[in-house]
Design a protein around this motif. Structure first.
Motif, mmCIF file in Angstrom:
data_model
loop_
_atom_site.group_PDB
_atom_site.id
_atom_site.type_symbol
_atom_site.label_atom_id
_atom_site.label_comp_id
_atom_site.label_asym_id
_atom_site.label_seq_id
_atom_site.Cartn_x
_atom_site.Cartn_y
_atom_site.Cartn_z
ATOM 1 N N PRO A 99 0.819 -1.220 0.000
ATOM 2 C CA PRO A 99 0.000 0.000 0.000
ATOM 3 C C PRO A 99 0.850 1.266 0.000
ATOM 4 N N LEU A 100 0.389 2.257 -0.762
ATOM 5 C CA LEU A 100 1.014 3.565 -0.722
ATOM 6 C C LEU A 100 0.588 4.291 0.551
ATOM 7 N N SER A 101 1.255 5.394 0.841
ATOM 8 C CA SER A 101 0.950 6.178 2.039
ATOM 9 C C SER A 101 0.398 7.536 1.639
ATOM 10 N N LEU A 102 -0.579 8.017 2.391
ATOM 11 C CA LEU A 102 -1.163 9.327 2.147
ATOM 12 C C LEU A 102 -0.185 10.403 2.620
ATOM 13 N N LEU A 103 0.237 11.240 1.691
ATOM 14 C CA LEU A 103 1.176 12.313 2.030
ATOM 15 C C LEU A 103 0.488 13.663 2.186
ATOM 16 N N ALA A 104 -0.563 13.917 1.395
ATOM 17 C CA ALA A 104 -1.175 15.245 1.429
ATOM 18 C C ALA A 104 -2.565 15.206 0.815
ATOM 19 N N VAL A 105 -3.347 16.222 1.159
ATOM 20 C CA VAL A 105 -4.654 16.458 0.559
ATOM 21 C C VAL A 105 -4.697 17.911 0.110
ATOM 22 N N THR A 111 11.266 5.257 3.364
ATOM 23 C CA THR A 111 12.406 5.821 4.084
ATOM 24 C C THR A 111 12.093 6.379 5.468
ATOM 25 N N SER A 112 10.824 6.651 5.789
ATOM 26 C CA SER A 112 10.537 7.237 7.095
ATOM 27 C C SER A 112 10.640 6.172 8.185
ATOM 28 N N GLU A 113 10.581 6.621 9.431
ATOM 29 C CA GLU A 113 10.634 5.679 10.549
ATOM 30 C C GLU A 113 9.422 4.751 10.569
ATOM 31 N N ARG A 114 8.343 5.147 9.883
ATOM 32 C CA ARG A 114 7.135 4.341 9.846
ATOM 33 C C ARG A 114 7.116 3.362 8.669
ATOM 34 N N ALA A 115 8.085 3.447 7.771
ATOM 35 C CA ALA A 115 8.046 2.676 6.530
ATOM 36 C C ALA A 115 8.055 1.170 6.802
ATOM 37 N N ASP A 116 7.241 0.459 6.038
ATOM 38 C CA ASP A 116 7.222 -0.987 6.114
ATOM 39 C C ASP A 116 8.462 -1.540 5.402
ATOM 40 N N PRO A 117 9.136 -2.550 5.964
ATOM 41 C CA PRO A 117 10.335 -3.110 5.320
ATOM 42 C C PRO A 117 10.098 -3.539 3.878
ATOM 43 N N ALA A 118 8.883 -4.034 3.582
ATOM 44 C CA ALA A 118 8.597 -4.470 2.213
ATOM 45 C C ALA A 118 8.616 -3.289 1.249
ATOM 46 N N ASP A 138 -9.593 5.033 6.809
ATOM 47 C CA ASP A 138 -8.502 4.425 7.562
ATOM 48 C C ASP A 138 -7.472 3.841 6.599
ATOM 49 N N ALA A 139 -6.215 4.048 6.918
ATOM 50 C CA ALA A 139 -5.146 3.476 6.103
ATOM 51 C C ALA A 139 -5.033 1.984 6.373
ATOM 52 N N PRO A 140 -4.714 1.205 5.357
ATOM 53 C CA PRO A 140 -4.538 -0.239 5.579
ATOM 54 C C PRO A 140 -3.240 -0.521 6.323
ATOM 55 N N ALA A 141 -3.096 -1.728 6.800
ATOM 56 C CA ALA A 141 -1.853 -2.150 7.438
ATOM 57 C C ALA A 141 -0.689 -1.960 6.461
ATOM 58 N N ARG A 142 0.459 -1.592 7.002
ATOM 59 C CA ARG A 142 1.714 -1.383 6.262
ATOM 60 C C ARG A 142 1.754 -0.053 5.518
ATOM 61 N N SER A 143 0.719 0.769 5.666
ATOM 62 C CA SER A 143 0.721 2.111 5.079
ATOM 63 C C SER A 143 1.044 3.110 6.184
ATOM 64 N N SER A 144 2.010 3.995 5.944
ATOM 65 C CA SER A 144 2.412 4.969 6.956
ATOM 66 C C SER A 144 1.352 6.049 7.117
#
Length: 280
Positions: free
Chosen positions: A74-80, A109-116, A146-152
């Motif tokens: 999953p991608l991560s939401l950065l902005a709206v 790259t962030s501290e929240r990033a999933d290893p995958a 809600d963001a899915p698992a593994r999404s920062s």
């Protein structure tokens, strides 16, 4: 100068007059064709937010909209961006009723990033369109998702949006589309400050770290890397993120950009959005 009170047409006229005073009317008319409206994005105080515009937080999607992913990650939401608040300055660039634009990217790259996500990023080119997504949502139908698992998920920072106009960055190939003749015989065409003395001090001059629309900035001295070597003048810049306390592209540096073919933007086809990052 109160740009909001003046409106985009009066502000553009002021920009033209400013250029004409320094270059003459014919050269000014050619130069301002490159000027694009945009918005400087800064952290908003109480009552200053541009609608729902913000860094981070939860995505605002219409019910049933799938969460974007890259090869199953999953991608991560950065902005709206709330285009309802921005549209009056963008003329007919956006289809009516575009509403909210959700900006996603693969957080590797962030501290929240999933290893995958990190492992996947090593396999893909930095300009791979699968690394980003822009998902629109009609304002009347959008709800926080809600963001899915593994999404920062990043702490939300509401944005205020100050309008103005931007010219292409120093090395952007778009400069090659304008002919100023002898005006630039003794200076690089890309040096907008030398070309227009006093430009940075103008209230309508955009030179922001975080920017919506306008033209992208590339601090490394590079330029947009677009698919198949397409012309940057055929693309519209959507969003520039210089980095936040919790997220930086490339780890501890780098600026992120989302861009789209102008025709696709006018038609509302955000699936053609591409990343044009600047990493050093």
């Amino acid at each position: 100068m109160d740009l909001e009170a003046m409106g985009p047409k009066a502000t553009f006229s002021a920009l033209h007059d400013f250029c004409a005073e320094r270059l003459g009317a014919p050269s000014a008319a050619r130069l301002v064709r490159l000027a694009r409206p945009g918005f400087e994005l800064t952290q908003a105080g109480p009552g200053e937010a541009a609608g729902h515009s913000r860094f981070g937080g939860r995505a605002m999607l219409e019910p049933g909209t799938p969460w974007p992913d890259c090869e199953g990650t999953p991608l991560s939401l950065l902005a709206v961006l709330d285009t309802d608040a921005l549209a009056p300055w963008l003329d007919d660039l956006l289809p009516a009723g575009t509403g909210l634009l959700n900006f996603f990217a693969l957080d590797s790259t962030s501290e929240r990033a999933d290893p995958a996500a990190f492992e996947l990023s090593l396999q893909l080119d930095l300009n791979d369109p699968r690394l980003v997504a822009v998902v629109p949502a009609r304002s009347a139908h959008a709800a926080e998702a809600d963001a899915p698992a593994r999404s920062s998920v990043f702490e939300p920072v509401p944005w205020s949006a100050a309008p103005g106009f931007a010219f292409p960055d120093a090395w952007d190939p778009a400069w090659g589309t304008v002919d100023l003749g002898s005006v630039v015989d003794d200076m690089p065409l890309y040096d907008i400050t030398a070309l227009l003395p006093g430009w940075p001090e103008q209230p309508y001059a955009l030179h922001a770290d975080d920017l919506a629309f306008g033209w992208p900035l590339f601090p490394t001295g590079s330029s947009p890397m677009l698919p198949d070597g397409e012309e940057s003048s055929h693309y519209q810049h959507l969003l520039q993120l210089s980095g936040q306390d919790e997220w930086w592209i490339g780890g501890d540096s780098g600026w992120m950009h989302w861009s789209i073919p102008t025709g696709a933007l006018r038609g509302g086809d955000f699936s053609r959005t591409v990343p044009t990052p600047d990493i050093w």
